[in-house]
Design an enzyme around this catalytic site. Structure first.
Site, short mmCIF file in Angstrom:
data_model
loop_
_atom_site.label_atom_id
_atom_site.label_comp_id
_atom_site.label_asym_id
_atom_site.label_seq_id
_atom_site.Cartn_x
_atom_site.Cartn_y
_atom_site.Cartn_z
NE ARG A 172 -2.55 -0.61 3.55
CZ ARG A 172 -2.95 0.12 4.52
NH1 ARG A 172 -3.95 0.92 4.35
NH2 ARG A 172 -2.43 0.41 5.73
CB SER A 189 5.31 -6.09 8.40
OG SER A 189 4.73 -4.80 8.42
CG ASP A 208 3.68 -5.22 11.34
OD1 ASP A 208 4.67 -5.33 11.84
OD2 ASP A 208 3.01 -6.19 10.70
#
Length: 884
Positions: free
Chosen positions: A509, A570, A624
């Site tokens: 994203r 992450s 994350d």
């Protein structure tokens, strides 16, 4: 409304009809006959009223609100499963009461092979009348209907009475496993076809029905899963409003002369013990009114019980009935004329037709109940039938079927004759009980390692705390305890526009995050990471990421602007600074080459440089978990821990800087990325690891690594369940022991299925639908077992996660030398958010293991995106303060 005439009486077959002509009697005789027989006519409206009234009484009784006016008891039989067809073993069966005063002892062998049967060995014993009407010590296992009236038994446990009788004999070693209603035996003896028989109808000496009810609807059971067989005991149905209009003067006379006046009113209109007596009472009435036998009544005709069910069936036979009428009446000392014989046939037809129609109304009530409880628009069901009336009286059976179709048109009912319900059926109940007990034992043994005690969880908490301390001191530990160089959480003064990148799974994203006084606004776009890119070269991966960023900037009109950028990455990284992160190893299916051991911010900047004409200011690389903590910290200043439980799992928290080796400074705080998914890689979780965990680990792309994650996170729980189901199938506990191809397929059992299956809002039929979509053919028993497996696996995961959180919050409390700590934990991840019980179990475990900490769990909103921007915003704020 006109009365119902069954089509079998209107068809071309030879059936008796009430004579209008040919009877050499006074002109009013025909009217007397019609008036007499008209009493046995029932209308559709009356049948529907009986159906509705019985259904209402059934539902009242299920809720524990037994009405003294209805008599229906709805007794749980504790039979929880229908046969699978593979039951086997030898069983001794005692059958008492099915056919009056007799006792049958049987030796029943079940082979477990479909279609293969061994005829039972049996011996019948006649019970003397003085025993039938005597004391309870002489006779046991008696239901007080069908002519029995033995004292000292009602209200007693008949199984215990039987055991006492066996003990008094002193010469036998017999274990009484089950007491079974004959109706239940009828259902259990039915051969399983395309689906199991789940309703039983018995019309013999008496009448009754049973069916498989959802356990959650039975108040006395206090169960919310599974089914149980309910004996309706409809013979005692006596609702005056429904039965009153269809009771005749003959019913009242029969009841008054019975052993139990006022009781079993419905049974006395249907049961085989009473049909012959009703016919006799009608014949006596017509004879006494000079309509039959020239007004003559013999002593035999006036004797109670002189006309039996067998006589009625024989006399009503359309082909040979008239001959039987003459024979039977002559045996009663009568000399019937031809017209007498025809009228007797008509009486038999009227009495039996009414019985069949009433029975159909009652069965329609059961079908309506089953359809309602299972919430099915069209119920397809098999009804096991048994008893001499249904077996020997073809018209009764055909009328019953026709009326059920009329009264329960929304049900597709097939009637299957049961095979020796009293013998084979009772043996089958015992066999099924033995199978369920054995399966329960095997299931408990399989799931026992997943049921963690307080001591085991406390040990995990202690071990994690020790691993945390070692990791912070840079001693060998399965917890890396990586400094993130995030030194503060948001204070609410952050402002500005920021870009954020979020890479942590198959989707990537790009976000534009605007932090203003009124809150945070986010615009984002999702881009896919093809598998060939995720497992290709590092250059290919980071070039793809930059291409996505450029596409997003152009769509948002940001081309040429150099906004501060936070990069949520992450994967396990060792950070050397806020904008420096060394990738330690790939997880979650990524394996891009030439990346491990490299600074991923440098790799991103190199990809930006290759693209040229792109200006990006990478300020921070963010895990994350850190992003989740920062996202929640913007709303709650007490949020000092981040937790991810999704595809993978990890945690971070704010540690005292003085405890972090290798980072300069002794004051202030530092967010520590625990990388707790690797906890236990040193073997410390070996005492909790099962053979199923080992199989999942060995089949993974990183055997021996991320052991804690593999017991907790969404990427692995479905696989653990799949391996357990395979094992239970091999033990014969699931799917009748038949291995299914779909379960052999890796990753076919998604973790999302655990969340769906364990949902409190789903009935077991919906659980079955989820599993059947996978290609699994299963029974209700199988669905219950799969549910229990899912519960055990997800509960262990939540408890282990809670033990980890307890270790962290206790460390924060001790760091600050507080008697009590109030702290919030920001949480993200689909497993935590979507599973119906995971969050509650985590919180409960933390309360149990860290009672001096008041912990609030906050679900993060876009922690990996919004959080990265907030880390960048805080860094910009701190840098500006330092310049001032």
């Amino acid at each position: 409304m006109d009365s119902i005439e069954p089509s079998s009486l209107q068809s071309g077959e030879r059936t008796p009809s009430c004579p209008q002509k040919g009877l050499l009697q006074p002109s009013d005789s025909s009217e007397l006959v019609q008036e007499c027989l008209q009493q046995f006519k029932v209308t559709k409206a009356q049948l529907q009223q009986i159906q509705a009234s019985l259904l209402g009484s059934m539902e009242q009784a299920l809720m524990g609100e037994v009405s003294p006016t209805s008599g229906v008891q709805m007794l749980p039989t504790y039979v929880e499963s229908t046969p699978h067809g593979n039951e086997q073993g030898n069983f001794v069966v005692l059958e008492l009461g099915a056919s009056g005063a007799s006792l049958r002892v049987l030796w029943v062998t079940l082979t477990g092979i479909k279609g293969q049967k061994v005829e039972p060995k049996s011996q019948d014993f006649v019970i003397p009348q003085e025993v039938v009407l005597g004391t309870g010590q002489q006779s046991t296992l008696i239901s007080w209907t069908k002519g029995f009236r033995c004292s000292g038994v009602e209200g007693q446990d008949v199984v215990q009475l039987l055991r006492d009788a066996i003990q008094r004999q002193g010469a036998y070693n017999i274990d009484v496993v089950a007491v079974v209603n004959d109706t239940v035996g009828t259902m259990m003896a039915c051969e399983p076809g395309a689906g199991p028989c789940e309703i039983s109808l018995l019309v013999d000496t008496g009448t009754n029905a049973c069916y498989m009810e959802e356990a959650r609807h039975v108040a006395v059971l206090d169960e919310d899963r599974g089914r149980t067989c309910i004996s309706v005991e409809w013979g005692s149905f006596s609702h005056d409003g429904a039965l009153g209009p269809v009771l005749t003067s003959f019913d009242h006379a029969l009841d008054h002369a019975s052993l139990n006046p006022g009781a079993q009113r419905f049974e006395k209109m249907i049961g085989g013990l009473y049909l012959g007596e009703l016919v006799r009472l009608v014949l006596v009435y017509l004879a006494q009114n000079r309509v039959l036998f020239g007004g003559y009544t013999s002593p035999a005709l006036l004797s109670q019980g002189s006309i039996l069910l067998e006589h009625v069936i024989e006399m009503e036979d359309p082909s040979t009935g008239l001959a039987y009428v003459h024979t039977i009446l002559q045996d009663l000392g009568l000399s019937p004329k031809a017209s007498d014989a025809e009228l007797v046939q008509c009486v038999c037809a009227a009495v039996c037709s009414r019985a069949a129609q009433l029975c159909a109304a009652a069965l329609a009530a059961v079908l309506s109940r089953l359809q309602r409880s299972r919430e099915q628009q069209k119920l397809q069901i098999a009804v096991a039938t048994g008893g001499r009336v249904l077996e020997r009286h073809p018209r009764f059976h055909s009328i019953l079927q026709e009326m059920v179709k009329l009264l329960a048109s929304e049900c597709d009912v097939s009637f299957i004759p049961s095979v020796d319900g009293g013998g084979r059926g009772v043996a089958m109940v015992t066999a099924v009980a033995a199978r369920l007990a054995n399966h329960r034992r095997l299931l408990e043994e399989t799931l026992a390692p997943f049921r963690l005690s307080h001591e085991q969880l406390a040990a995990v908490q202690t071990q994690m705390r020790e691993a945390m301390d070692k990791g912070l001191r840079r001693e060998p530990s399965s917890l890396r305890m990586l400094p993130t160089y995030v030194r503060a959480t948001p204070d609410g003064s952050e402002r500005g526009d920021f870009l954020a990148l979020d890479l942590g799974g198959t989707n990537f994203r790009v976000l534009l995050v605007r932090v203003a006084e009124g809150g945070v606004q986010i615009i984002n776009q999702v881009y896919s990471i093809p598998e060939c890119v995720a497992q290709g070269s590092g250059q290919q991966l980071f070039d793809h990421i930059v291409d996505c960023i450029v596409d997003f900037q152009e769509k948002q009109g940001l081309r040429g602007q150099s906004l501060p950028l936070g990069f949520t990455f992450s994967f396990p990284c060792k950070q050397l600074g806020l904008d420096q992160g060394i990738l330690l190893n790939w997880t979650k299916g990524f394996n891009a080459s030439d990346c491990e051991g490299q600074d991923v911010v440098f790799l991103l900047r190199e990809a930006i440089r290759r693209r040229q004409a792109v200006e990006l200011n990478v300020v921070a690389i963010v895990n994350d978990t850190v992003g989740t903590m920062m996202s929640c910290g913007y709303e709650d200043p007490q949020c000092e821990m981040g937790l991810i439980v999704g595809t993978g799992t990890n945690a971070c928290y704010m540690e005292e800087l003085r405890n972090v080796a290798g980072v300069a400074g002794d004051s202030g705080h530092m967010c520590i990325n625990m990388e707790w998914g690797a906890f236990g890689d040193d073997g410390s979780l070996g005492m909790l690891s099962t053979c199923f965990d080992s199989r999942v680990d060995q089949a993974s792309i990183n055997p021996g690594k991320q052991r804690f994650e593999k017991m907790i996170s969404g990427m692995y729980l479905g696989e653990i369940v799949r391996h357990i189901l395979l094992n239970l199938t091999s033990l014969g506990v699931l799917f009748r022991g038949q291995q299914t191809q779909c379960l052999q397929t890796r990753d076919i059992f998604k973790t999302k299925f655990l969340s769906e299956i364990e949902s409190d809002s789903l009935a077991l039929r919906q659980v079955r639908a989820i599993l059947e979509d996978l290609g699994l053919t299963l029974t209700l028993d199988d669905a219950l077992i799969v549910l229990e497996v899912c519960q055990a696996v997800s509960r262990r995961a939540a408890q282990l996660c809670g033990a980890g959180v307890a270790a962290v919050v206790e460390k924060i409390r001790e760091n600050r030398d507080l008697d009590e700590l109030t702290v919030s934990v920001g949480v993200d991840g689909t497993l935590y958010k979507m599973h119906p019980h995971f969050a509650r179990l985590v919180a409960a475990t933390v309360r149990e293991l860290a009672p001096r900490c008041v912990v609030t769990f906050l679900q993060s909103e876009d922690g990996s995106g919004k959080g990265a921007a907030l880390v960048t915003a805080v860094a910009c704020r701190l840098a500006q303060m330092a310049r001032v």
